[in-house]
Design a protein around this motif. Structure first.
Motif, PDB file in Angstrom:
ATOM      1  N   UNK A   1      -0.964   6.614  -0.634  1.00  0.00           N
ATOM      2  CA  UNK A   1      -1.212   7.834   0.223  1.00  0.00           C
ATOM      3  C   UNK A   1      -1.417   8.982  -0.818  1.00  0.00           C
ATOM      4  N   UNK A   2      -1.745  10.062  -0.283  1.00  0.00           N
ATOM      5  CA  UNK A   2      -1.676  11.328  -1.070  1.00  0.00           C
ATOM      6  C   UNK A   2      -0.407  11.636  -1.505  1.00  0.00           C
ATOM      7  N   UNK A   3       0.732  11.464  -0.459  1.00  0.00           N
ATOM      8  CA  UNK A   3       1.808  11.994  -0.868  1.00  0.00           C
ATOM      9  C   UNK A   3       2.780  10.936  -1.930  1.00  0.00           C
ATOM     10  N   UNK A   4       2.418   9.688  -1.723  1.00  0.00           N
ATOM     11  CA  UNK A   4       2.960   8.645  -2.805  1.00  0.00           C
ATOM     12  C   UNK A   4       2.245   9.213  -4.146  1.00  0.00           C
ATOM     13  N   UNK A   5       0.888   9.283  -4.419  1.00  0.00           N
ATOM     14  CA  UNK A   5       0.375   9.500  -5.493  1.00  0.00           C
ATOM     15  C   UNK A   5       0.850  10.935  -6.269  1.00  0.00           C
ATOM     16  N   UNK A   6       1.296  11.936  -5.203  1.00  0.00           N
ATOM     17  CA  UNK A   6       1.912  12.940  -5.931  1.00  0.00           C
ATOM     18  C   UNK A   6       3.174  12.949  -6.464  1.00  0.00           C
ATOM     19  N   UNK A   7       3.918  12.047  -5.740  1.00  0.00           N
ATOM     20  CA  UNK A   7       5.290  11.739  -6.108  1.00  0.00           C
ATOM     21  C   UNK A   7       5.246  11.072  -7.742  1.00  0.00           C
ATOM     22  N   UNK A   8       4.360  10.098  -7.568  1.00  0.00           N
ATOM     23  CA  UNK A   8       4.145   9.218  -8.903  1.00  0.00           C
ATOM     24  C   UNK A   8       3.766  10.162 -10.225  1.00  0.00           C
TER      25      UNK A   8
ATOM     26  N   UNK B   1      -6.125   2.104  -2.124  1.00  0.00           N
ATOM     27  CA  UNK B   1      -6.113   2.961  -0.948  1.00  0.00           C
ATOM     28  C   UNK B   1      -5.035   2.452   0.279  1.00  0.00           C
ATOM     29  N   UNK B   2      -5.244   0.804   0.237  1.00  0.00           N
ATOM     30  CA  UNK B   2      -4.446   0.352   1.357  1.00  0.00           C
ATOM     31  C   UNK B   2      -2.819   0.520   1.172  1.00  0.00           C
ATOM     32  N   UNK B   3      -2.489   0.943  -0.073  1.00  0.00           N
ATOM     33  CA  UNK B   3      -0.802   0.848  -0.199  1.00  0.00           C
ATOM     34  C   UNK B   3      -0.621   2.150  -0.907  1.00  0.00           C
TER      35      UNK B   3
ATOM     36  N   UNK C   1      -0.708 -11.545 -12.040  1.00  0.00           N
ATOM     37  CA  UNK C   1      -0.943 -11.042 -13.372  1.00  0.00           C
ATOM     38  C   UNK C   1      -2.290 -10.268 -13.660  1.00  0.00           C
ATOM     39  N   UNK C   2      -3.082 -10.077 -12.544  1.00  0.00           N
ATOM     40  CA  UNK C   2      -4.021  -9.214 -12.767  1.00  0.00           C
ATOM     41  C   UNK C   2      -4.126  -8.013 -11.864  1.00  0.00           C
ATOM     42  N   UNK C   3      -4.407  -6.959 -12.569  1.00  0.00           N
ATOM     43  CA  UNK C   3      -4.214  -5.562 -11.890  1.00  0.00           C
ATOM     44  C   UNK C   3      -5.357  -5.224 -11.038  1.00  0.00           C
ATOM     45  N   UNK C   4      -4.849  -4.570 -10.066  1.00  0.00           N
ATOM     46  CA  UNK C   4      -6.240  -4.160  -9.187  1.00  0.00           C
ATOM     47  C   UNK C   4      -6.392  -2.642  -9.089  1.00  0.00           C
ATOM     48  N   UNK C   5      -5.781  -1.897 -10.058  1.00  0.00           N
ATOM     49  CA  UNK C   5      -5.691  -0.466 -10.055  1.00  0.00           C
ATOM     50  C   UNK C   5      -7.346  -0.061  -9.913  1.00  0.00           C
ATOM     51  N   UNK C   6      -8.076  -0.869 -10.406  1.00  0.00           N
ATOM     52  CA  UNK C   6      -9.660  -0.403 -10.468  1.00  0.00           C
ATOM     53  C   UNK C   6     -10.231  -0.603  -9.209  1.00  0.00           C
TER      54      UNK C   6
END
Length: 247
Positions: A134-141, A130-132, A119-124
């Protein structure tokens, strides 16, 4: 004169009864002759050289504390302390967690495992992202978020319905008098008791004023909401509306 003589005789009698201080025979110049002599120096030779016997060491029986008296409980055995996890002896380690039971803060004791809370977010956390990602996946999001973005255009404010009842704001701004100032004629038998009873039927003073205006007010008052004839039902007052409009 007689009193003076009596006081003098009494003073002489008291002086005769006072004890005499004995004379030490030493004057102030001879005071140094009566000082006590300094103590003799203590010899640093060991006691064995003088023939004095050395103190015998205390026996083990003398160092053992006496048995408790007066109903006191004896000390807790070390075996019971070890069973409770206190002392040098500790229970065996749990094979599942690697930790020992009881109180054990030694460096060799394994740390407790960290529980993963979904239930806790680790976005911070930079390492977690960085472990999950990439630059490509971030651009797609970011592209998916931009595609879902919508701009809502403002629309026209809806018109006020025509059947909303009397406009109490316009009535307040156009009122020629203030609250409590009689302006309209009322029935001679109008009473405050009837006003309080009928005003209690409305949820607010604004609702009572609208009902008053819709039933012939301010010229007529068939419901008895304005017995003083000022044109304002119950506790309704046009002053706040005039103050807001700057009148």
């Amino acid at each position: 004169m007689k009193q003076v003589l009596m006081i003098g005789a009494a003073a002489l009698g008291l002086a005769a009864c006072a004890p005499q201080v004995p004379d030490s025979g030493a004057g102030f110049r001879e005071y140094g002759q009566f000082q006590p002599a300094p103590p003799a120096p203590v010899s640093s030779a060991p006691a064995a050289a003088t023939g004095a016997p050395l103190a015998a060491p205390m026996s083990a029986a003398a160092t053992t504390p006496p048995a408790p008296q007066g109903g006191m409980q004896p000390a807790i055995p070390s075996s019971d302390l070890a069973a409770a996890g206190i002392g040098a002896a500790s229970p065996a380690a749990d094979p599942a967690t690697g930790r020992t039971a009881g109180v054990d803060a030694t460096p060799g004791n394994a740390a407790p495992p960290l529980m993963n809370n979904p239930g806790l977010s680790d976005e911070q956390s930079f390492q977690a992202v960085a472990s999950r990602e990439t630059i490509q996946s971030d651009a797609e999001r970011r592209a998916a978020q931009a595609a879902a973005y919508q701009v809502v255009q403002p629309g026209a404010v809806p018109d006020r319905p025509q059947d909303a009842g009397p406009n109490i704001v316009a009535y307040a701004l156009g009122a020629p008098n203030v609250k409590g100032q009689a302006w309209y004629s009322r029935f001679i038998f109008a009473s405050k008791a009837r006003e309080a009873r009928n005003c209690a039927k409305y949820v607010s003073d604004d609702a009572a004023q609208r009902a008053f205006l819709s039933r012939g007010g301010p010229d007529r008052d068939p419901m008895g909401l304005d017995p003083d004839g000022d044109g304002f039902a119950c506790n309704w007052d046009p002053a706040p509306f005039k103050q807001a409009a700057g009148n």
